[in-house]
Design an enzyme around this catalytic site. Sequence first.
Site, PDB file in Angstrom:
ATOM      1  CG  ASP A   1      -5.734  -8.569   2.836  1.00  0.00           C
ATOM      2  OD1 ASP A   1      -6.669  -7.754   3.019  1.00  0.00           O
ATOM      3  OD2 ASP A   1      -4.622  -8.429   3.364  1.00  0.00           O
ATOM      4  CG  HIS A   2      -7.454 -11.226   6.224  1.00  0.00           C
ATOM      5  ND1 HIS A   2      -6.384 -11.640   5.454  1.00  0.00           N
ATOM      6  CD2 HIS A   2      -6.925 -10.657   7.331  1.00  0.00           C
ATOM      7  CE1 HIS A   2      -5.253 -11.345   6.086  1.00  0.00           C
ATOM      8  NE2 HIS A   2      -5.552 -10.750   7.216  1.00  0.00           N
TER       9      HIS A   2
ATOM     10  CB  CYS B   1      -4.632  -5.360   1.641  1.00  0.00           C
ATOM     11  SG  CYS B   1      -3.381  -4.078   1.645  1.00  0.00           S
ATOM     12  N   GLY B   2      -5.825  -4.270   4.092  1.00  0.00           N
ATOM     13  CA  GLY B   2      -6.126  -3.451   5.263  1.00  0.00           C
ATOM     14  C   GLY B   2      -5.791  -1.984   5.060  1.00  0.00           C
ATOM     15  CB  THR B   3      -2.727  -0.154   4.863  1.00  0.00           C
ATOM     16  OG1 THR B   3      -1.872  -1.124   4.227  1.00  0.00           O
ATOM     17  CG2 THR B   3      -2.683  -0.338   6.369  1.00  0.00           C
ATOM     18  N   GLY B   4      -4.094  -1.028   1.980  1.00  0.00           N
ATOM     19  CA  GLY B   4      -3.865  -0.830   0.540  1.00  0.00           C
ATOM     20  C   GLY B   4      -2.376  -0.814   0.214  1.00  0.00           C
TER      21      GLY B   4
ATOM     22  N   GLY C   1       0.349  -3.011   1.253  1.00  0.00           N
ATOM     23  CA  GLY C   1       1.004  -4.273   0.875  1.00  0.00           C
ATOM     24  C   GLY C   1       0.562  -4.766  -0.484  1.00  0.00           C
TER      25      GLY C   1
ATOM     26  CG  HIS D   1      -0.694  14.110 -14.118  1.00  0.00           C
ATOM     27  ND1 HIS D   1      -0.113  15.041 -13.287  1.00  0.00           N
ATOM     28  CD2 HIS D   1      -1.512  14.818 -14.945  1.00  0.00           C
ATOM     29  CE1 HIS D   1      -0.558  16.252 -13.592  1.00  0.00           C
ATOM     30  NE2 HIS D   1      -1.414  16.143 -14.591  1.00  0.00           N
TER      31      HIS D   1
ATOM     32  NE  ARG E   1      -7.721  -4.832   8.979  1.00  0.00           N
ATOM     33  CZ  ARG E   1      -6.845  -5.839   9.024  1.00  0.00           C
ATOM     34  NH1 ARG E   1      -5.547  -5.601   9.055  1.00  0.00           N
ATOM     35  NH2 ARG E   1      -7.267  -7.087   9.030  1.00  0.00           N
TER      36      ARG E   1
ATOM     37  NE  ARG F   1       3.348  18.372 -18.144  1.00  0.00           N
ATOM     38  CZ  ARG F   1       2.125  18.893 -18.249  1.00  0.00           C
ATOM     39  NH1 ARG F   1       1.572  19.073 -19.452  1.00  0.00           N
ATOM     40  NH2 ARG F   1       1.446  19.231 -17.175  1.00  0.00           N
ATOM     41  CG  HIS F   2       1.174  13.683 -18.090  1.00  0.00           C
ATOM     42  ND1 HIS F   2       1.838  14.004 -16.923  1.00  0.00           N
ATOM     43  CD2 HIS F   2       0.415  14.757 -18.401  1.00  0.00           C
ATOM     44  CE1 HIS F   2       1.476  15.215 -16.539  1.00  0.00           C
ATOM     45  NE2 HIS F   2       0.620  15.697 -17.420  1.00  0.00           N
TER      46      HIS F   2
ATOM     47  NE  ARG G   1       6.891  14.739 -16.917  1.00  0.00           N
ATOM     48  CZ  ARG G   1       6.329  15.928 -16.753  1.00  0.00           C
ATOM     49  NH1 ARG G   1       5.084  16.022 -16.314  1.00  0.00           N
ATOM     50  NH2 ARG G   1       7.004  17.022 -17.018  1.00  0.00           N
TER      51      ARG G   1
HETATM   52  C1  RB5 Z   1      -3.343  -8.044   6.936  1.00  0.00           C
HETATM   53  O1  RB5 Z   1      -3.469  -8.180   8.307  1.00  0.00           O
HETATM   54  C2  RB5 Z   1      -2.736  -6.681   6.599  1.00  0.00           C
HETATM   55  O2  RB5 Z   1      -1.385  -6.683   6.890  1.00  0.00           O
HETATM   56  C3  RB5 Z   1      -2.955  -6.344   5.140  1.00  0.00           C
HETATM   57  O3  RB5 Z   1      -4.329  -6.330   4.890  1.00  0.00           O
HETATM   58  C4  RB5 Z   1      -2.425  -5.008   4.663  1.00  0.00           C
HETATM   59  O4  RB5 Z   1      -2.820  -3.967   5.485  1.00  0.00           O
HETATM   60  C5  RB5 Z   1      -0.993  -4.976   4.343  1.00  0.00           C
HETATM   61  O5  RB5 Z   1      -0.438  -4.006   3.810  1.00  0.00           O
END
Ligand code: RB5
Length: 145
Positions: A8-9, A65-68, A70, A98, A109, A132-133, A136
């Site tokens: 995403d952006h 995404c921003g944090t990975g 979502g 694993h 971000r 074993r993996h 799982r």
């Molecule tokens: C978008 O603003 C932000 O929410 C998305 O990139 C991500 O961080 C969500 O988990």
Amino acid sequence: MNIVLANDHGAVELSKKISEHLESKGHKVNWLGVQEEKSVDYPDMAQLACNEYLNGDYDFGILCCGTGIGISISANKINGIRCALPQNIFASQMAKQHNNVNFIAFGGRIDYQEDPLDMLDAFIEEDFAAGRHERRVSKIMSLEK
Ligand code: RB5
């Protein structure tokens, strides 16, 4: 390797770096994400890349995404997908060794203590340990039912 990538952006720069890095190493990247700061919804990007992976001939996929967070949550809702969100090189290696994941996610971000490109290389170089993996991972997949 043949790799599908979407973002995403919140991760345009990181995705560009990832795509260029992989191509410089001879991998083929199908970049389906946004390539400019245009706002999109990360579940749509996850769905796009995961469907492409499931219907195509890919070795694995990358989601950013921003944090990975979502985009990895979204991917893990899709049957057949196991997406890791590693925090460092060690976790990237374990995600393959694993968990045998077929997607790896990063946050554009996030201030990683280790370079996400090194995390990605470590993931690519690692092999699934099986044994074993296998059991799982099968149990993970049976949670879809
Ligand atoms: C978008 O603003 C932000 O929410 C998305 O990139 C991500 O961080 C969500 O988990």
